[in-house]
Design a protein around this motif. Structure first.
Motif, mmCIF file in Angstrom:
data_model
loop_
_atom_site.group_PDB
_atom_site.id
_atom_site.type_symbol
_atom_site.label_atom_id
_atom_site.label_comp_id
_atom_site.label_asym_id
_atom_site.label_seq_id
_atom_site.Cartn_x
_atom_site.Cartn_y
_atom_site.Cartn_z
ATOM 1 N N GLY A 169 0.816 -1.211 0.000
ATOM 2 C CA GLY A 169 0.000 0.000 0.000
ATOM 3 C C GLY A 169 0.845 1.255 0.000
ATOM 4 N N ALA A 170 1.964 1.226 0.707
ATOM 5 C CA ALA A 170 2.844 2.396 0.769
ATOM 6 C C ALA A 170 3.535 2.622 -0.569
ATOM 7 N N ARG A 171 3.767 1.550 -1.324
ATOM 8 C CA ARG A 171 4.439 1.695 -2.619
ATOM 9 C C ARG A 171 3.523 2.319 -3.662
ATOM 10 N N THR A 172 2.236 2.117 -3.557
ATOM 11 C CA THR A 172 1.320 2.652 -4.568
ATOM 12 C C THR A 172 1.111 4.149 -4.408
ATOM 13 N N GLY A 173 1.158 4.631 -3.196
ATOM 14 C CA GLY A 173 1.013 6.067 -2.958
ATOM 15 C C GLY A 173 2.316 6.625 -2.452
ATOM 16 N N SER A 174 2.302 7.864 -2.055
ATOM 17 C CA SER A 174 3.516 8.428 -1.482
ATOM 18 C C SER A 174 3.599 7.975 -0.026
ATOM 19 N N PRO A 175 4.637 7.218 0.316
ATOM 20 C CA PRO A 175 4.745 6.727 1.687
ATOM 21 C C PRO A 175 4.962 7.875 2.664
ATOM 22 N N VAL A 176 4.132 7.933 3.652
ATOM 23 C CA VAL A 176 4.222 8.973 4.660
ATOM 24 C C VAL A 176 4.709 8.338 5.957
ATOM 25 N N VAL A 177 5.850 8.779 6.411
ATOM 26 C CA VAL A 177 6.349 8.310 7.688
ATOM 27 C C VAL A 177 5.916 9.335 8.716
#
Length: 148
Positions: free
Chosen positions: A27-35
């Motif tokens: 899921g993080a790879r499809t969008g911009s990963p937000v830490v």
């Protein structure tokens, strides 16, 4: 007739936790990963639970299988180092208020979650680590090579 559990069916909760992490990564790879602090709080909880599991495995494996117990103890130490790094990263991320309340003060209750959860959890996990590991072990790189 004895019933044997198929390896795929063994430990379903651990398998579900691993599947959840893989799902989160996809899921993080499809969008911009937000830490953010919430993500690191949840990751810290997962690492802390794994640390407790490895602690149990290292202690129970050591008497009958000393080499395996030593390797699990090294893994437990490395996992603690990862847990401590995630805790430190949590406190380096910006907060909504950017004040001293965001700092880690386990001796007092911080200003609400997730600071409360991660700091208190980290303090509790630190007690386990200090019980089983020396400061030298925590700072010295070691391999998991078997000593026979």
């Amino acid at each position: 007739m004895t019933s044997r559990t198929h390896p795929g069916d063994a430990h379903p909760y651990l398998r579900a936790a691993s599947a959840g992490i893989r799902h989160h990564i996809r899921g993080a790879r499809t969008g911009s990963p937000v830490v953010d602090r919430v993500h690191l709080d949840v990751l810290h909880a997962h690492l802390t639970a794994l640390h407790q599991l490895l602690d149990h495995f290292a202690e129970t494996a050591r008497p009958p299988y000393p080499a395996a117990g030593r390797n699990l103890a090294v893994a437990r130490t490395r996992l603690w180092q990862a847990t401590a790094a995630v805790h430190d990263a949590f406190h380096l991320l910006p907060t909504a208020t950017q004040d001293a309340a965001a700092e880690c003060h386990p001796e007092r209750l911080p200003e609400g979650p997730p600071v409360l959860t991660i700091c208190q959890r980290h303090l509790a996990a630190g007690h386990i680590t200090r019980r089983t590991t020396t400061p030298t072990d925590l700072n010295r790189p070691r391999t998991t090579a078997c000593v026979r």
